[in-house]
Design a protein around this motif. Structure first.
Motif, short mmCIF file in Angstrom:
data_model
loop_
_atom_site.label_atom_id
_atom_site.label_comp_id
_atom_site.label_asym_id
_atom_site.label_seq_id
_atom_site.Cartn_x
_atom_site.Cartn_y
_atom_site.Cartn_z
N ALA A 160 0.85 -1.19 0.00
CA ALA A 160 0.00 0.00 0.00
C ALA A 160 0.88 1.24 0.00
CB ALA A 160 -0.93 -0.02 1.21
N PRO A 161 1.58 1.50 -1.10
CA PRO A 161 2.57 2.59 -1.12
C PRO A 161 1.96 3.97 -0.97
CG PRO A 161 2.27 1.67 -3.32
CD PRO A 161 1.55 0.77 -2.39
N ARG A 162 0.78 4.18 -1.55
CA ARG A 162 0.18 5.52 -1.47
C ARG A 162 -0.32 5.80 -0.05
NH1 ARG A 162 -4.15 6.35 -6.02
NH2 ARG A 162 -3.95 8.51 -5.27
N LEU A 163 -0.89 4.79 0.59
CA LEU A 163 -1.32 4.96 1.98
C LEU A 163 -0.12 5.16 2.89
CD1 LEU A 163 -3.65 5.02 3.98
CD2 LEU A 163 -3.50 2.52 4.14
N ALA A 164 0.95 4.42 2.63
CA ALA A 164 2.17 4.59 3.42
C ALA A 164 2.70 6.01 3.31
CB ALA A 164 3.23 3.59 2.96
N GLN A 165 2.62 6.57 2.12
CA GLN A 165 3.13 7.93 1.91
C GLN A 165 2.33 8.95 2.71
OE1 GLN A 165 3.06 9.26 -2.17
NE2 GLN A 165 4.49 10.92 -1.79
N VAL A 166 1.01 8.87 2.67
CA VAL A 166 0.21 9.87 3.37
C VAL A 166 0.26 9.66 4.88
CG1 VAL A 166 -1.33 10.25 1.41
CG2 VAL A 166 -1.97 8.59 3.18
N MET A 167 0.51 8.42 5.31
CA MET A 167 0.60 8.15 6.75
C MET A 167 2.02 8.34 7.29
SD MET A 167 -1.97 5.00 7.66
CE MET A 167 -3.70 5.37 7.96
N GLY A 168 2.97 8.52 6.40
CA GLY A 168 4.34 8.77 6.85
C GLY A 168 5.03 7.55 7.40
N GLU A 189 -10.87 7.57 5.43
CA GLU A 189 -10.88 8.41 4.23
C GLU A 189 -9.56 8.29 3.47
OE1 GLU A 189 -10.24 11.61 1.57
OE2 GLU A 189 -9.14 11.42 3.46
N GLN A 190 -8.45 8.26 4.20
CA GLN A 190 -7.14 8.11 3.55
C GLN A 190 -7.05 6.76 2.84
OE1 GLN A 190 -4.65 8.72 7.03
NE2 GLN A 190 -4.00 10.73 6.29
N ALA A 191 -7.54 5.70 3.47
CA ALA A 191 -7.46 4.37 2.88
C ALA A 191 -8.25 4.29 1.58
CB ALA A 191 -7.96 3.32 3.88
N MET A 192 -9.44 4.88 1.56
CA MET A 192 -10.25 4.85 0.35
C MET A 192 -9.63 5.71 -0.74
SD MET A 192 -12.65 3.87 -1.53
CE MET A 192 -13.53 2.80 -0.41
N ARG A 193 -9.14 6.89 -0.36
CA ARG A 193 -8.61 7.83 -1.35
C ARG A 193 -7.31 7.32 -1.98
NH1 ARG A 193 -5.25 11.91 -0.10
NH2 ARG A 193 -5.96 11.90 2.06
N PRO A 252 7.68 0.95 4.34
CA PRO A 252 6.88 0.05 3.52
C PRO A 252 5.70 -0.51 4.31
CG PRO A 252 9.22 -0.40 3.21
CD PRO A 252 9.12 0.59 4.34
N LEU A 253 4.51 -0.40 3.73
CA LEU A 253 3.28 -0.82 4.39
C LEU A 253 2.57 -1.86 3.52
CD1 LEU A 253 1.08 -0.48 6.62
CD2 LEU A 253 0.15 1.41 5.25
N TYR A 254 2.16 -2.95 4.16
CA TYR A 254 1.44 -4.01 3.47
C TYR A 254 0.09 -4.21 4.15
CZ TYR A 254 6.12 -4.98 1.71
OH TYR A 254 7.35 -4.86 1.13
N LEU A 255 -0.89 -4.62 3.37
CA LEU A 255 -2.23 -4.90 3.87
C LEU A 255 -2.50 -6.38 3.78
CD1 LEU A 255 -4.11 -2.08 1.91
CD2 LEU A 255 -3.24 -1.95 4.26
N LYS A 256 -2.83 -6.99 4.92
CA LYS A 256 -3.24 -8.40 4.93
C LYS A 256 -4.76 -8.40 4.82
CE LYS A 256 -2.81 -12.88 5.49
NZ LYS A 256 -2.68 -13.71 4.26
N ARG A 257 -5.28 -8.86 3.68
CA ARG A 257 -6.66 -8.61 3.30
C ARG A 257 -7.61 -9.72 3.80
NH1 ARG A 257 -7.62 -4.93 -0.81
NH2 ARG A 257 -9.77 -5.30 -0.15
N ASP A 258 -7.80 -9.77 5.11
CA ASP A 258 -8.77 -10.73 5.62
C ASP A 258 -10.21 -10.24 5.50
OD1 ASP A 258 -6.91 -12.65 6.16
OD2 ASP A 258 -7.50 -12.96 8.25
N ASP A 259 -10.39 -9.07 4.90
CA ASP A 259 -11.74 -8.70 4.48
C ASP A 259 -12.16 -9.54 3.29
OD1 ASP A 259 -9.61 -7.23 3.16
OD2 ASP A 259 -11.12 -6.00 2.19
N LEU A 260 -11.22 -10.29 2.71
CA LEU A 260 -11.47 -11.08 1.51
C LEU A 260 -11.44 -12.58 1.79
CD1 LEU A 260 -9.29 -9.05 -1.05
CD2 LEU A 260 -11.73 -8.79 -0.53
#
Length: 332
Positions: A21-29, A281-285, A32-40
């Motif tokens: 999730a590079p764009r989310l990592a950038q806005v959150m400062g 909001e950041q995650a969706m954007r 490297p950030l990864y998402l473990k997608r257990d919503d799926l």
């Protein structure tokens, strides 16, 4: 003699994706950030509930039960997922829910009812009232000739936590495939079973990660010892069943230092926090990622606080019904 491995009913589509999730990592400062997608996980919009239910439903079937009995708040996603799992397994489902019947059920309760669940109401809005009533509901079913299988609120038990202990091994394989070893993992904590399983798995793996749980429903002083007790029970069950062999040294036991729980409740259980709303909001954007405002988003808001420049994983536990309900202005 080694006990047999715990029975398992395959409900989830595994492994769930691990995505950068590079764009989310950038806005959150963060680094490297990864998402473990257990919503799926792919079972009845249940998110993380599918993993523990694989073991809990299998245990009920092994016990020749004919009814799953569990409970929670009226908007409990676990209760909805349990109703779906019971229907799938050919079992009845009886839910004990806190409070009084609403004039209009939220999406989780509506789904549970549509999947055949029956409901007993405690008459008290306090969630602890469910814990008092669950054994009584099971006893009433037994006295009427049924064979109930009682599941604690949220599926929080050592047996259910095995689902997330094994998920830790799943994540280790995915991280190894991309050359990542040590990470900081952030996850939401409700009833405690998800973090407990991850703690047990992390310990069994040799403690390669730092785990941070954001408590969204209980004070930290209540949540942390609860998670530790569940993690220890989970590790003992896995050792007794021979799921993992640690040789003559025995199975390592989770310690208080393995459990890091921080307060993410904001204004209270079931209420959005300003930080969580901003994180959602950041995650969706940035990533097109939907997170619910009262559970997952609160934990996501902790990611910047615990970023140290290294690799991080945010474990998305689901809650999509609540996200849709919030957008539509409905009550979960």
């Amino acid at each position: 003699m080694t006990a047999p491995s715990p029975a398992r009913t395959r409900l989830a589509t595994l492994p769930t994706p691990l995505v950068p999730a590079p764009r989310l990592a950038q806005v959150m400062g963060t680094g490297p950030l990864y998402l473990k997608r257990d919503d799926l996980t792919g079972f009845a919009i249940g998110g993380n509930k599918a993993r523990p239910l694989e073991f809990l439903v299998a245990a009920a079937v092994t016990d020749r039960a004919d009814t799953l009995v569990t409970g929670g708040a009226p908007g409990s996603n676990f209760c909805a997922a349990a109703a779906a799992a019971a229907l799938w397994a050919g079992l009845r489902c009886e839910l004990v829910l806190a409070g009084q019947p609403p004039s209009l059920p939220g999406p989780a309760l509506a789904l549970a009812l549509s999947w055949g669940a029956t409901v007993r109401w405690t008459g008290s809005a306090e969630r602890d009232s469910v814990d008092d009533q669950l054994p009584r509901a099971a006893a009433a079913l037994s006295s009427s000739g049924h064979r109930p299988y009682l599941i604690p609120r949220g599926g929080a038990s050592g047996l259910g936590a095995i689902g997330y202990a094994l998920a830790a091994f799943e994540l280790q394989e995915q991280l190894a495939a991309i050359g990542v070893a040590a990470v900081r993992v952030v996850v939401a904590v409700g009833s405690g079973g998800t973090l407990a399983g991850l703690v047990a798995g992390n310990v069994l793996l040799g403690r390669p990660w730092t785990l941070v749980g954001g408590s969204v429903s209980r004070p930290v002083e209540d949540a942390a010892p609860r998670v530790l007790a569940l993690a220890r029970e989970c590790a003992r069950l896995m050792a007794g069943a021979g799921v993992l062999d640690h040789g003559a040294g025995g199975t390592p036991e989770p310690t208080p230092g393995d459990v890091v729980v921080v307060d993410a409740r904001g204004p209270g259980h079931g209420l959005p926090s300003p930080e969580g709303v901003a994180a959602a909001e950041q995650a969706m954007r940035t990533e097109g990622l939907m997170v619910d405002p009262v559970y997952t988003a609160k934990a996501l808001s902790l990611v910047p606080r615990y970023a140290d420049g290294g690799d991080m994983v945010f474990w998305h536990t689901g809650g999509l019904l609540d996200a849709v309900a919030a957008t539509a202005g409905a009550q979960p």
